[in-house]
Design a protein around this motif. Sequence first.
Motif, PDB file in Angstrom:
ATOM      1  N   HIS A   2       0.830  -1.198   0.000  1.00  0.00           N
ATOM      2  CA  HIS A   2       0.000   0.000   0.000  1.00  0.00           C
ATOM      3  C   HIS A   2       0.867   1.252   0.000  1.00  0.00           C
ATOM      4  CE1 HIS A   2      -3.618  -2.275   0.667  1.00  0.00           C
ATOM      5  NE2 HIS A   2      -3.028  -2.918   1.642  1.00  0.00           N
ATOM      6  N   LYS A   3       0.355   2.301  -0.578  1.00  0.00           N
ATOM      7  CA  LYS A   3       1.065   3.577  -0.636  1.00  0.00           C
ATOM      8  C   LYS A   3       1.471   4.051   0.763  1.00  0.00           C
ATOM      9  CE  LYS A   3      -1.389   7.323  -1.259  1.00  0.00           C
ATOM     10  NZ  LYS A   3      -2.187   8.390  -1.817  1.00  0.00           N
ATOM     11  N   ASN A   4       0.609   3.842   1.758  1.00  0.00           N
ATOM     12  CA  ASN A   4       0.876   4.335   3.104  1.00  0.00           C
ATOM     13  C   ASN A   4       1.800   3.433   3.911  1.00  0.00           C
ATOM     14  OD1 ASN A   4      -0.746   6.520   2.609  1.00  0.00           O
ATOM     15  ND2 ASN A   4      -2.573   5.521   3.379  1.00  0.00           N
ATOM     16  N   ASP A   5       2.205   2.281   3.368  1.00  0.00           N
ATOM     17  CA  ASP A   5       3.083   1.371   4.099  1.00  0.00           C
ATOM     18  C   ASP A   5       4.532   1.836   4.116  1.00  0.00           C
ATOM     19  OD1 ASP A   5       1.529  -1.788   3.166  1.00  0.00           O
ATOM     20  OD2 ASP A   5       0.993  -0.305   4.653  1.00  0.00           O
ATOM     21  N   SER A 132      -1.737  -7.311  10.777  1.00  0.00           N
ATOM     22  CA  SER A 132      -2.243  -6.107  10.097  1.00  0.00           C
ATOM     23  C   SER A 132      -3.623  -6.340   9.477  1.00  0.00           C
ATOM     24  CB  SER A 132      -1.253  -5.629   9.021  1.00  0.00           C
ATOM     25  OG  SER A 132      -0.008  -5.321   9.589  1.00  0.00           O
ATOM     26  N   GLN A 134      -6.363  -4.803   9.672  1.00  0.00           N
ATOM     27  CA  GLN A 134      -7.123  -3.664   9.158  1.00  0.00           C
ATOM     28  C   GLN A 134      -6.635  -3.190   7.800  1.00  0.00           C
ATOM     29  OE1 GLN A 134      -5.016  -3.723  11.682  1.00  0.00           O
ATOM     30  NE2 GLN A 134      -4.373  -1.713  12.333  1.00  0.00           N
ATOM     31  N   THR A 135      -5.449  -3.597   7.383  1.00  0.00           N
ATOM     32  CA  THR A 135      -4.961  -3.130   6.085  1.00  0.00           C
ATOM     33  C   THR A 135      -4.648  -4.247   5.098  1.00  0.00           C
ATOM     34  OG1 THR A 135      -2.671  -3.079   6.901  1.00  0.00           O
ATOM     35  CG2 THR A 135      -3.940  -1.018   7.038  1.00  0.00           C
ATOM     36  N   ARG A 136      -4.363  -5.455   5.569  1.00  0.00           N
ATOM     37  CA  ARG A 136      -3.902  -6.495   4.650  1.00  0.00           C
ATOM     38  C   ARG A 136      -4.807  -7.710   4.531  1.00  0.00           C
ATOM     39  NH1 ARG A 136       1.982  -5.464   6.535  1.00  0.00           N
ATOM     40  NH2 ARG A 136       2.589  -3.925   4.994  1.00  0.00           N
ATOM     41  N   ARG A 143     -11.337  -3.991   8.998  1.00  0.00           N
ATOM     42  CA  ARG A 143     -11.540  -2.610   8.553  1.00  0.00           C
ATOM     43  C   ARG A 143     -12.911  -2.100   8.980  1.00  0.00           C
ATOM     44  NH1 ARG A 143      -8.714  -5.223   4.792  1.00  0.00           N
ATOM     45  NH2 ARG A 143     -10.475  -5.841   3.509  1.00  0.00           N
ATOM     46  N   TYR A 147     -13.847   1.093  11.456  1.00  0.00           N
ATOM     47  CA  TYR A 147     -14.790   2.119  10.997  1.00  0.00           C
ATOM     48  C   TYR A 147     -15.948   2.256  11.994  1.00  0.00           C
ATOM     49  CZ  TYR A 147     -18.221   4.556   8.160  1.00  0.00           C
ATOM     50  OH  TYR A 147     -19.141   5.462   7.709  1.00  0.00           O
TER      51      TYR A 147
END
Length: 152
Positions: A2-5, A132, A134-136, A143, A147
């Motif tokens: 991910h871009k944020n990783d 991880s 929530q992201t992977r 997720r 939320y």
Amino acid sequence: MHKNDAAPAEALSQGLHAATLCADGRYPWGTSDTPVEGRAAALAQTRQDLTPEQTWPYDAATATGLGSLLVCQDWPREEVPPTPPAHRKLPNVPVLLLGGDRDLSTPYEWLYQQAESTHDPEIVIVPGASHSVQTRAVNPLGRQAVYDFLQK
């Protein structure tokens, strides 16, 4: 990925990461105050004792061959601070404890241990997820839990 990783190397400290894991973790040999000399034998015994049901979808060698186990196996012995008394629980704030049922780095059992220090924990375990969640994780439950928790 991910871009944020992405994070620059200078933002990471493997030494601090290892020191934290080894100081805070509970391992087959116990905690960081266990003498180093007996740790390898305890880990080998655990590897022998694990059943396929306990490690699925991994095998016992994978479950006991993690980097944190191997680093902490030889980490210098250090005193473990005493557990805070029950009256020193965390403040009465909402707490979401999120994990995957296949996370070898932070087993979901630790969520229940941490929940003992909170007033009203919400525990979400994502089936089939590892680290991880929530992201992977493919399963969106993690997720969605974050939320929903933040919407309260």
